[in-house]
Design an enzyme around this catalytic site. Structure first.
Site, mmCIF file in Angstrom:
data_model
loop_
_atom_site.group_PDB
_atom_site.id
_atom_site.type_symbol
_atom_site.label_atom_id
_atom_site.label_comp_id
_atom_site.label_asym_id
_atom_site.label_seq_id
_atom_site.Cartn_x
_atom_site.Cartn_y
_atom_site.Cartn_z
ATOM 1 N N THR A 170 -10.001 3.737 11.311
ATOM 2 C CA THR A 170 -9.864 2.819 12.457
ATOM 3 C C THR A 170 -9.250 3.525 13.677
ATOM 4 O O THR A 170 -9.193 2.958 14.757
ATOM 5 C CB THR A 170 -9.018 1.585 12.077
ATOM 6 N N ARG A 195 3.054 -0.745 10.786
ATOM 7 C CA ARG A 195 4.133 -0.801 11.777
ATOM 8 C C ARG A 195 4.457 -2.183 12.338
ATOM 9 O O ARG A 195 5.639 -2.455 12.571
ATOM 10 C CB ARG A 195 3.838 0.219 12.889
ATOM 11 N N LYS A 198 0.849 -1.187 0.000
ATOM 12 C CA LYS A 198 0.000 0.000 0.000
ATOM 13 C C LYS A 198 0.884 1.236 0.000
ATOM 14 O O LYS A 198 1.784 1.370 0.834
ATOM 15 C CB LYS A 198 -0.884 0.003 1.245
ATOM 16 N N ASP A 205 -3.467 4.400 -1.583
ATOM 17 C CA ASP A 205 -4.368 4.828 -0.502
ATOM 18 C C ASP A 205 -4.281 6.338 -0.327
ATOM 19 O O ASP A 205 -3.549 6.828 0.532
ATOM 20 C CB ASP A 205 -3.927 4.081 0.773
ATOM 21 N N LYS A 241 -7.251 8.311 -0.296
ATOM 22 C CA LYS A 241 -8.494 8.716 0.405
ATOM 23 C C LYS A 241 -9.056 10.034 -0.115
ATOM 24 O O LYS A 241 -9.197 11.010 0.636
ATOM 25 C CB LYS A 241 -8.248 8.828 1.905
ATOM 26 N N ASP A 285 -13.710 15.252 -1.970
ATOM 27 C CA ASP A 285 -13.874 16.625 -2.462
ATOM 28 C C ASP A 285 -15.203 16.659 -3.207
ATOM 29 O O ASP A 285 -15.963 15.689 -3.153
ATOM 30 C CB ASP A 285 -12.686 16.985 -3.384
HETATM 31 O O1 C5P Z 1 1.001 1.029 11.075
HETATM 32 P P1 C5P Z 1 -0.414 0.577 10.938
HETATM 33 O O2 C5P Z 1 -0.572 -0.925 10.858
HETATM 34 O O3 C5P Z 1 -1.341 1.199 11.978
HETATM 35 O O4 C5P Z 1 -0.864 1.134 9.504
HETATM 36 C C1 C5P Z 1 -2.189 1.109 9.044
HETATM 37 C C2 C5P Z 1 -2.242 1.729 7.687
HETATM 38 O O5 C5P Z 1 -3.597 1.688 7.235
HETATM 39 C C3 C5P Z 1 -1.819 3.198 7.648
HETATM 40 O O6 C5P Z 1 -1.134 3.383 6.410
HETATM 41 C C4 C5P Z 1 -3.124 3.979 7.649
HETATM 42 O O7 C5P Z 1 -3.046 5.169 6.910
HETATM 43 C C5 C5P Z 1 -4.073 3.003 6.946
HETATM 44 N N1 C5P Z 1 -5.491 3.148 7.263
HETATM 45 C C6 C5P Z 1 -5.999 3.035 8.548
HETATM 46 N N2 C5P Z 1 -7.349 3.162 8.788
HETATM 47 C C7 C5P Z 1 -8.183 3.392 7.764
HETATM 48 C C8 C5P Z 1 -7.682 3.490 6.458
HETATM 49 C C9 C5P Z 1 -6.320 3.347 6.242
HETATM 50 O O8 C5P Z 1 -5.236 2.797 9.473
HETATM 51 N N3 C5P Z 1 -9.492 3.431 7.985
#
Ligand code: C5P
Length: 233
Positions: A119, A211, A32, A59, A61, A64
């Protein structure tokens, strides 16, 4: 629908990204590319990662007015990504316009999915800061229904919501779920989280993991652990 783990490449620049991807000899994980990397490096980074043979979820998002999102999607459609997204909060009209912009002249297009509620958002913040007073589950299901009505392929949501979304929108409606943590790992800024194994049980189609893989001492081992727990291979 084939289940897969998507690694969130939340890196500052191309150099860091490629030094991370170079650790994966053999396998070509689905990745991603988010706003940090895309804004730093531009469309070229997408093309280079594609050339290395990875599938890509872009991604960005988008959110607009419909006409602007349609134009934005038109600019993205020939980059060769496999999946991209927008915010369902932008309305059904905006999502329909996005689909039009994303569809190539031959009728093909990348998958388009909608973000329901991030999330990192809790019920409390939703009520206090964005004045949405309905239960978060209800909001997520409503937004998913709007995305389906607009013709989108699925939603980004918490893995905890994937089962309910499939019940409401059908098994073929994709659930792509960030907010995944190993049972023995750090939560960080995420709120509605679960483990890869539990995400599989609830019915996520794809988990997005940042992460827990990118900051691991051994990222390849962490990715393989995710694949084992989520896909079973
Ligand atoms: O590091 P981590 O596992 O928290 O990364 C989650 C990834 O998913 C990040 O790149 C974040 O921008 C993305 N994301 C999210 N929640 C959403 C949509 C995308 O955490 N609803």
């Amino acid at each position: 629908m084939g289940k897969d783990v998507i690694i969130a490449l939340d890196f500052k620049n191309a150099e860091e990204t490629f030094s991370f991807l170079d650790k994966f000899t053999g396998r070509k994980p689905y990745v991603k590319i988010g706003m940090e990397l895309f804004y730093a490096e531009g469309p070229q980074i997408v093309k280079e990662i594609k050339k290395r043979g990875h599938r890509i979820f872009l991604d960005l998002k988008l959110h607009d007015i419909p006409n602007t999102v349609k134009g934005g999607m038109r600019s993205l459609r020939d980059l060769g990504v496999d999946m991209t997204n927008l915010h369902a909060a932008g309305t059904i009209d905006m999502m329909k316009a996005a689909l039009e912009g994303l569809t190539r002249e031959d009728g093909t297009r990348p998958l388009l999915i909608a973000v329901t509620q991030l999330t990192s958002t809790s019920q409390e913040r939703m009520e206090k800061e964005i004045l949405i007073e309905k239960p978060i589950d209800e909001v997520v299901i409503k937004y998913a229904g709007n995305a389906k009505e607009a013709g989108l392929d699925g939603v980004v949501c918490s893995p905890l919501e994937a089962g309910k979304i499939h019940e409401a929108c059908g098994e073929g409606f994709l659930t792509v779920t960030p907010g995944v943590r190993f049972a023995d790992g750090d939560i960080g800024d995420q709120v509605r989280v679960t483990t890869p194994e539990r995400a599989r049980e609830i019915g996520s189609d794809y988990i997005v993991v940042g992460r827990p893989i990118t900051k691991a001492d051994d990222p390849v081992a962490a990715y393989e652990r995710c694949m084992r727990e989520f896909v079973g291979e």
